[in-house]
Design a protein around this motif. Structure first.
Motif, PDB file in Angstrom:
ATOM      1  N   PRO A 383       0.837  -1.198   0.000  1.00  6.34           N
ATOM      2  CA  PRO A 383       0.000   0.000   0.000  1.00  6.34           C
ATOM      3  C   PRO A 383       0.876   1.254   0.000  1.00  6.34           C
ATOM      4  N   ASP A 384       0.310   2.391  -0.398  1.00  6.78           N
ATOM      5  CA  ASP A 384       1.054   3.655  -0.372  1.00  6.78           C
ATOM      6  C   ASP A 384       1.339   4.098   1.051  1.00  6.78           C
ATOM      7  N   CYS A 385       0.406   3.777   1.935  1.00  2.98           N
ATOM      8  CA  CYS A 385       0.500   4.283   3.307  1.00  2.98           C
ATOM      9  C   CYS A 385       0.064   3.211   4.277  1.00  2.98           C
ATOM     10  N   ARG A 386       0.780   3.126   5.394  1.00  8.92           N
ATOM     11  CA  ARG A 386       0.491   2.055   6.344  1.00  8.92           C
ATOM     12  C   ARG A 386       0.811   2.569   7.746  1.00  8.92           C
ATOM     13  N   TYR A 387       0.024   2.179   8.723  1.00 10.27           N
ATOM     14  CA  TYR A 387       0.331   2.479  10.126  1.00 10.27           C
ATOM     15  C   TYR A 387       1.241   1.387  10.671  1.00 10.27           C
ATOM     16  N   GLN A 388       2.310   1.769  11.361  1.00 11.85           N
ATOM     17  CA  GLN A 388       3.225   0.805  11.973  1.00 11.85           C
ATOM     18  C   GLN A 388       3.001   0.775  13.487  1.00 11.85           C
ATOM     19  N   GLY A 389       2.948  -0.436  14.042  1.00 12.44           N
ATOM     20  CA  GLY A 389       2.873  -0.577  15.493  1.00 12.44           C
ATOM     21  C   GLY A 389       1.510  -0.241  16.052  1.00 12.44           C
ATOM     22  N   VAL A 390       0.463  -0.595  15.300  1.00  9.61           N
ATOM     23  CA  VAL A 390      -0.891  -0.275  15.746  1.00  9.61           C
ATOM     24  C   VAL A 390      -1.696  -1.572  15.827  1.00  9.61           C
ATOM     25  N   ARG A 391      -2.627  -1.634  16.753  1.00 13.00           N
ATOM     26  CA  ARG A 391      -3.520  -2.796  16.816  1.00 13.00           C
ATOM     27  C   ARG A 391      -4.663  -2.554  15.839  1.00 13.00           C
ATOM     28  N   GLU A 392      -4.865  -3.467  14.898  1.00 16.08           N
ATOM     29  CA  GLU A 392      -5.986  -3.274  13.954  1.00 16.08           C
ATOM     30  C   GLU A 392      -6.503  -4.609  13.468  1.00 16.08           C
TER      31      GLU A 392
END
Lengths: 392, 189
Positions: A383-392
């Protein structure tokens, strides 16, 4: 003679301010920058500084007082964080457009909501278009050193713009680390006297500052700000080179770490850069062609240096410690990609949002990111953008 | 690099102890970090503080997940907080407790590291007149981490206390007595 010491980031910055001994400081306490005005208040009480310390009732007033003092011809400083900086936003634009070389110690903290006291860059990123020069610090040493360079940059006749020196709240502001502190006399000599060309308290040259500007003048003012910000690049490079020559500590627009032969890299600012360097070492020892670029100067944005530093990479992770909610990445992601376009094409990128509200960023997080970059280099979808270190 | 994690409750001085340890280690020429993890600031809330000590510059800026030493300032945290999480198999736990050895061993039944017990409340009550367990624990950590010999530690701590308590010098001697007594006070179970 410089002195080996151990100080928190806030203590290091307060020490720099004591050594600079500015004419005026106006500040209002807000976590995690509160210690800075506290130290200044002690310095004042102990007679260590001649500064006029103005205890205001809000950050809006703190920046207003700095603007008044700076327009009058004084060297003015403040310190703030988070909602305090947000309360200054209106005045930040006034300071920049009035071309007042105010220096701010910014201790980065998340903006509400939910309310949170820990580090991210949403406060200073909210001020990214205010016309202030922004310099980011990895550790207490850099926060101290950047503070010593700030006035020389701000007050340079080609620049005359306010400067904020940023460091990460708590992560460096409240962590005690080894710091080299320069002699008071060295600092006084390096920073120098402030001799403004034009100022309100000059009876020989009456002057108005900050008047209403109608449409036939407004755009010329903005064009001059653009010019000053453009020229700031060369001034920052020149002041940094002089600092390096005198202290041996190297500073530029950005720092390249193990970029020789790197295929995968991350671009990052502030405290997590140090953690990222450790991760790069771990990966290099395993044969991964990993590198890191730490951006020190965000405003002006050193687009050419960024393109030069990243050219030749196969995959890049752009690390944003704030989300601009464009729904396609954070502010660094947008600017770095724009800098690469047409200059260093063909690099696949992921824009990572990390560390919001003080979420910890470990070496393992970086190893995970480099794993994703390697998969992307080898043709994997990403993906172009991603959250790192998050619960999802 | 030696990594140390302190578990205490707000007001017990875990953060101060971490900063004093950084001070003492700095004086020996080491590179140091001492930092607290901040949450809501309330007396009695669980808090964590950290130290890194190394012979070379320290760049990492994350919390500590695989400590060499865990210090438990308040034993009521054992259970509510996973205090030994990530402890290296060669690591040590130092717990402030007045319980008998068998009971302490029971509390750390699954722990692979060495467990040391010290009654830091009792030591500080005798030396200072009240329970301020952080300075006795600091002495125990300094010995177990092997960062400096006893006489050097005592000398460095006197300097640190004189700096830290410059406005209340009456507590310096008490604190010095507490750390001298605590240097060998931690008992391996």
């Amino acid at each position: 003679m410089s002195k080996r010491d151990r100080l928190s980031g806030n203590e290091a910055v307060a020490t720099a301010i004591r050594q600079i001994d500015p004419d005026v400081i106006a500040a209002f306490p807000i976590t995690p920058s509160t210690e800075i005005p506290q130290y200044i208040s002690s310095f004042k009480a102990e007679g260590l500084i001649g500064t006029e310390f103005v205890t205001v009732e809000s950050e809006h007033s703190a920046m207003s007082a700095c603007i008044g003092a700076s327009a009058a011809g004084a060297r003015a400083m403040t310190a703030t964080s988070s909602a305090g900086m947000a309360l200054m936003y209106e005045l930040l634009y006034v300071a920049a457009s009035d071309r007042l070389p105010i220096v701010m110690a910014a201790v980065n903290r998340a903006l509400s909501g939910p309310i949170n006291i820990n580090a991210d860059h949403s406060d200073s990123m909210g001020a990214r278009d205010s016309g202030w020069i922004q310099i980011y610090s990895e550790n207490a040493q850099e926060a101290y050193d950047n503070m010593l360079m700030a006035h020389r940059i701000a007050e340079h006749p080609d620049v005359m713009l306010p400067v904020m020196i940023c460091q990460d709240g708590f992560i460096t502001s409240h962590a005690v680390e080894n710091v080299v502190i320069e002699d008071d006399s060295f600092v006084k000599g390096f920073v120098g006297e402030y001799r403004p060309e034009k100022y309100l308290l000059n009876p020989d040259e009456p002057l108005g500052v900050g008047p209403y500007s109608v449409s036939i003048f407004y755009m010329e003012i903005k064009r001059q700000q653009f010019e000053a910000m453009s020229k700031a690049r060369a001034v920052i490079a020149q002041v940094s080179a002089d600092f390096t020559a005198q202290t041996g500590r190297e500073y530029g627009m950005l720092e390249k770490y193990r970029m020789d032969g790197a295929e995968l890299a991350i671009l990052i600012m502030s405290s997590a850069a140090g953690t990222g360097k450790d991760a790069v070492d771990i990966l290099r020892a395993k044969g991964v062609k990993a590198g890191l670029v730490k951006l020190r100067v965000f405003r002006p944005f050193p687009a050419e240096d960024v393109a030069e530093a990243l050219g030749g990479l196969k995959a890049l992770g752009i690390m944003d410690r704030s989300d601009g909610f464009s729904a396609c990445g954070g502010p660094l992601g947008a600017e770095v990609r724009a800098a690469l376009y047409g200059k260093a094409d063909g690099i696949r990128t992921i824009n990572y949002i990390y560390g919001l509200g003080g979420r910890d960023m470990r070496t393992e997080d970086f190893e995970h990111i480099f794993g994703e970059l390697a998969a992307m280099r080898d043709g994997g979808e990403a993906p172009d953008c991603r959250y790192q270190g998050v619960r999802e | 690099m030696i990594e140390i994690r302190w578990h205490g409750r707000g007001g017990q001085g875990a953060k101060t102890a971490a900063l004093l340890l950084a001070d003492a280690a700095f004086a020996t020429g080491l590179y140091v970090q001492g930092f607290p993890e901040y949450g809501p600031e309330r007396m009695g809330a669980p808090i964590t503080a950290y130290n890194r000590l190394d012979s070379k510059p320290i760049r990492v800026h994350s919390n500590i997940y695989s400590p060499d030493i865990v210090v438990i300032v308040d034993e009521s945290l054992i259970g509510p907080v996973d205090v030994t999480a990530g402890l290296k198999s060669t690591g040590s736990v130092i717990v402030n407790t007045d319980r008998p050895p068998a009971a302490v061993r029971e509390m750390f039944a699954g722990c692979t590291g060495a467990v040391y017990a010290i009654d830091a409340n009792e030591i500080s009550t005798r030396a200072l007149g009240r329970a301020l367990p952080n300075t006795p624990l600091l002495a125990a950590v300094a010995r177990l981490s092997g960062i400096m010999p006893e006489d050097e530690f005592i000398r460095n701590m006197r300097d640190s206390f004189m700096h830290k308590f410059s406005s209340k010098p009456e507590v310096i001697e008490g604190n010095m007595n507490a750390i001298k007594e605590a240097w060998k006070g931690a008992v391996l179970l």
